[in-house]
Design a protein around this motif. Structure first.
Motif, PDB file in Angstrom:
ATOM      1  N   UNK A 154       0.795  -1.220   0.000  1.00 42.88           N
ATOM      2  CA  UNK A 154       0.000   0.000   0.000  1.00 42.88           C
ATOM      3  C   UNK A 154       0.829   1.272   0.000  1.00 42.88           C
ATOM      4  N   UNK A 155       2.155   1.156  -0.139  1.00 43.86           N
ATOM      5  CA  UNK A 155       3.021   2.336  -0.229  1.00 43.86           C
ATOM      6  C   UNK A 155       3.273   2.697  -1.690  1.00 43.86           C
TER       7      UNK A 155
ATOM      8  N   UNK B 186      -0.218  19.553  -2.858  1.00 39.91           N
ATOM      9  CA  UNK B 186      -1.334  18.628  -3.038  1.00 39.91           C
ATOM     10  C   UNK B 186      -2.348  18.723  -1.910  1.00 39.91           C
ATOM     11  N   UNK B 187      -1.927  19.358  -0.793  1.00 44.44           N
ATOM     12  CA  UNK B 187      -2.713  19.399   0.439  1.00 44.44           C
ATOM     13  C   UNK B 187      -2.885  18.013   1.038  1.00 44.44           C
ATOM     14  N   UNK B 188      -2.014  17.090   0.608  1.00 48.73           N
ATOM     15  CA  UNK B 188      -1.967  15.756   1.191  1.00 48.73           C
ATOM     16  C   UNK B 188      -0.819  15.673   2.184  1.00 48.73           C
ATOM     17  N   UNK B 189      -0.918  14.695   3.057  1.00 47.07           N
ATOM     18  CA  UNK B 189       0.054  14.518   4.134  1.00 47.07           C
ATOM     19  C   UNK B 189       0.544  13.072   4.112  1.00 47.07           C
ATOM     20  N   UNK B 190       1.831  12.886   4.389  1.00 46.99           N
ATOM     21  CA  UNK B 190       2.370  11.532   4.415  1.00 46.99           C
ATOM     22  C   UNK B 190       3.750  11.479   5.028  1.00 46.99           C
ATOM     23  N   UNK B 191       4.440  10.369   4.793  1.00 51.55           N
ATOM     24  CA  UNK B 191       5.803  10.230   5.296  1.00 51.55           C
ATOM     25  C   UNK B 191       6.575   9.267   4.413  1.00 51.55           C
ATOM     26  N   UNK B 192       7.894   9.324   4.486  1.00 51.50           N
ATOM     27  CA  UNK B 192       8.767   8.451   3.713  1.00 51.50           C
ATOM     28  C   UNK B 192       8.907   7.105   4.421  1.00 51.50           C
ATOM     29  N   UNK B 193       8.776   6.037   3.666  1.00 49.67           N
ATOM     30  CA  UNK B 193       9.096   4.688   4.145  1.00 49.67           C
ATOM     31  C   UNK B 193      10.504   4.386   3.639  1.00 49.67           C
ATOM     32  N   UNK B 194      11.452   4.282   4.538  1.00 51.98           N
ATOM     33  CA  UNK B 194      12.856   4.158   4.153  1.00 51.98           C
ATOM     34  C   UNK B 194      13.143   2.862   3.388  1.00 51.98           C
TER      35      UNK B 194
ATOM     36  N   UNK C 275       8.155  -4.502   0.595  1.00 51.27           N
ATOM     37  CA  UNK C 275       7.560  -5.161  -0.558  1.00 51.27           C
ATOM     38  C   UNK C 275       8.629  -5.761  -1.467  1.00 51.27           C
ATOM     39  N   UNK C 276       8.187  -6.332  -2.590  1.00 49.36           N
ATOM     40  CA  UNK C 276       9.114  -6.955  -3.526  1.00 49.36           C
ATOM     41  C   UNK C 276      10.020  -5.937  -4.226  1.00 49.36           C
ATOM     42  N   UNK C 277       9.574  -4.660  -4.308  1.00 50.22           N
ATOM     43  CA  UNK C 277      10.395  -3.631  -4.956  1.00 50.22           C
ATOM     44  C   UNK C 277      11.488  -3.102  -4.035  1.00 50.22           C
ATOM     45  N   UNK C 278      11.150  -2.958  -2.742  1.00 55.98           N
ATOM     46  CA  UNK C 278      12.095  -2.418  -1.782  1.00 55.98           C
ATOM     47  C   UNK C 278      12.357  -0.941  -2.016  1.00 55.98           C
ATOM     48  N   UNK C 279      13.331  -0.398  -1.305  1.00 61.46           N
ATOM     49  CA  UNK C 279      13.725   0.995  -1.475  1.00 61.46           C
ATOM     50  C   UNK C 279      12.760   1.971  -0.831  1.00 61.46           C
ATOM     51  N   UNK C 280      12.946   3.263  -1.162  1.00 63.30           N
ATOM     52  CA  UNK C 280      12.120   4.312  -0.587  1.00 63.30           C
ATOM     53  C   UNK C 280      10.721   4.296  -1.196  1.00 63.30           C
ATOM     54  N   UNK C 281       9.742   4.638  -0.372  1.00 64.68           N
ATOM     55  CA  UNK C 281       8.364   4.736  -0.843  1.00 64.68           C
ATOM     56  C   UNK C 281       7.658   5.818  -0.030  1.00 64.68           C
ATOM     57  N   UNK C 282       6.451   6.134  -0.463  1.00 64.09           N
ATOM     58  CA  UNK C 282       5.660   7.184   0.168  1.00 64.09           C
ATOM     59  C   UNK C 282       4.393   6.575   0.753  1.00 64.09           C
ATOM     60  N   UNK C 283       4.147   6.838   2.020  1.00 62.88           N
ATOM     61  CA  UNK C 283       2.893   6.469   2.665  1.00 62.88           C
ATOM     62  C   UNK C 283       2.025   7.724   2.734  1.00 62.88           C
ATOM     63  N   UNK C 284       0.854   7.680   2.106  1.00 64.25           N
ATOM     64  CA  UNK C 284      -0.055   8.834   2.077  1.00 64.25           C
ATOM     65  C   UNK C 284      -1.137   8.614   3.124  1.00 64.25           C
TER      66      UNK C 284
END
Length: 387
Positions: free
Chosen positions: A226-227, A267-275, A279-288
């Protein structure tokens, strides 16, 4: 903290920036420094190449803070945009090799280009498309599910709210959904537990969610957790800026394309970085987490409330409104009524929130009026029984 930015920036993006601003940036570090100097904005610069034969006129829903009207040249929508989105479908679902031959678009298309954009992208890939907008009373949820069953539809494009409706109806009528191999969801934030629940209705489907904004025609795609994973395409960069007294950050989009440019679009959206996304892709992602207006308590959003209910085992939809005295009103529609002890615990944790709970009811002809997991003033008129 800037590693997620470094991975998004390539030579093409730097070249596009230099051409746009007449600068001479050479390195990624310089690029990030220049980007961060730009103030957030809600201004979009469009260089419209309009058709002499007429154009398509669209508007957005306004849930991001303002309704946006814009025109599009049909040739651009049918051509360049369709090809670009078609390539994304290939990356996400490997449409050609999986031999996906049919799709149904079953989500609101009233005034928004979303439906047409996906429709022509799939046609580019050789997919037969059934355009069924769920706000069209001639194409009800019951008809969508019957069509998936009878025609063995292989791809579903919809919002999470409607995907849940279709799944419940298929289970109710014992209709087969095993033909569905791919589901693309858009228009709503979605958490990991909700994603898992929707997957149970479509056991053979790979489910992806897209996060983006209609008015800037750009987005990120989610993994199985879901990231949303960042892209390196030379045109789009997403950066975050820490909010005051919060563990979360504001989300900004920068787009530099020949026909559209926007620098640090708020965007007026809020989230944080998932370091390190598991998941199978790995790496940085965004949680909204949602819109800033969806924050019902300090660093606690309607999405968090929804995920808590899934943790307790309640399948549901939740809609946000505001009471006359300024409190949040969360309207929960669920398969079974929430236990009083669970409601009491939630109400104790959320003293500025009013919680109403109703059963789903008959969803055969249910036409949603708004999104779930977000604040929409006046939604109680549509979702509260016998209002």
């Amino acid at each position: 903290m800037d590693n997620y930015l470094l991975n998004q920036i390539n030579e093409t993006f730097i070249e596009n920036w230099n051409n746009h601003f007449s600068t001479h940036i050479k390195t990624k570090a310089e690029m990030i420094e220049q980007l961060r100097r730009q103030p957030p904005t809600r201004k979009i610069d469009r260089e419209l190449k309009l058709s002499s034969k007429g154009n398509l006129c669209f508007f957005t829903s306004g849930t991001s803070g303002q309704e946006t009207f814009f025109q599009m040249n049909p040739e651009t929508l049918f051509g360049k945009f369709a090809v670009g989105l078609g390539q994304m479908y290939e990356e996400l679902f490997n449409v050609s090799n999986h031999n996906i031959a049919s799709a149904i678009l079953a989500f609101p298309m009233d005034g928004s280009p979303l439906g047409l954009k996906h429709l022509f992208a799939l046609l580019e890939l050789g997919v037969d498309v059934y355009p069924g907008g769920n706000r069209n009373l001639d194409f009800t949820p019951q008809q969508v599910v019957n069509l998936v069953h009878k025609k063995e539809i292989e791809m579903l494009v919809s919002r999470p709210l409607e995907v849940g409706v279709y799944g419940r109806l298929a289970k109710k009528w014992n209709l087969d959904t095993s033909s569905v191999m791919a589901i693309l969801m858009t228009g709503e934030v979605i958490g990991k537990r909700r994603l898992k629940m929707l997957g149970e209705y479509f056991p053979n489907a790979e489910i992806k969610s897209v996060y983006g904004l209609t008015e800037i025609n750009a987005g990120l795609f989610a993994c199985e957790c879901g990231n949303y994973h960042f892209r390196t395409n030379g045109q789009t960069v997403v950066d975050l800026e820490q909010r005051d007294n919060s563990i979360y950050s504001s989300i900004y989009f920068t787009i530099i394309r020949p026909e559209l440019s926007v620098i640090r679009y708020n965007t007026r959206d809020v989230g944080h970085i998932v370091e390190n996304c598991p998941c199978s892709q790995g790496g940085h992602a965004l949680c909204v987490k949602g819109r800033d207006s969806d924050e019902i308590a300090r660093d606690f959003f309607i999405l968090d409330f929804s995920e808590r209910l899934y943790e307790y085992g309640y399948e549901h939809n939740v809609f946000g409104d505001i009471t006359q005295d300024g409190k949040y009103h969360l309207i929960v529609k669920s398969m079974e009524l929430i236990e009083e002890k669970v409601l009491d615990q939630l109400k104790a944790e959320l003293p500025n929130v009013v919680i109403s709970n109703y059963l789903f009811g008959n969803e055969d002809n249910y036409i949603p009026k708004t999104k779930s997991c977000t604040l929409h003033r006046g939604v109680e008129k549509y979702e509260v029984p016998n209002y």
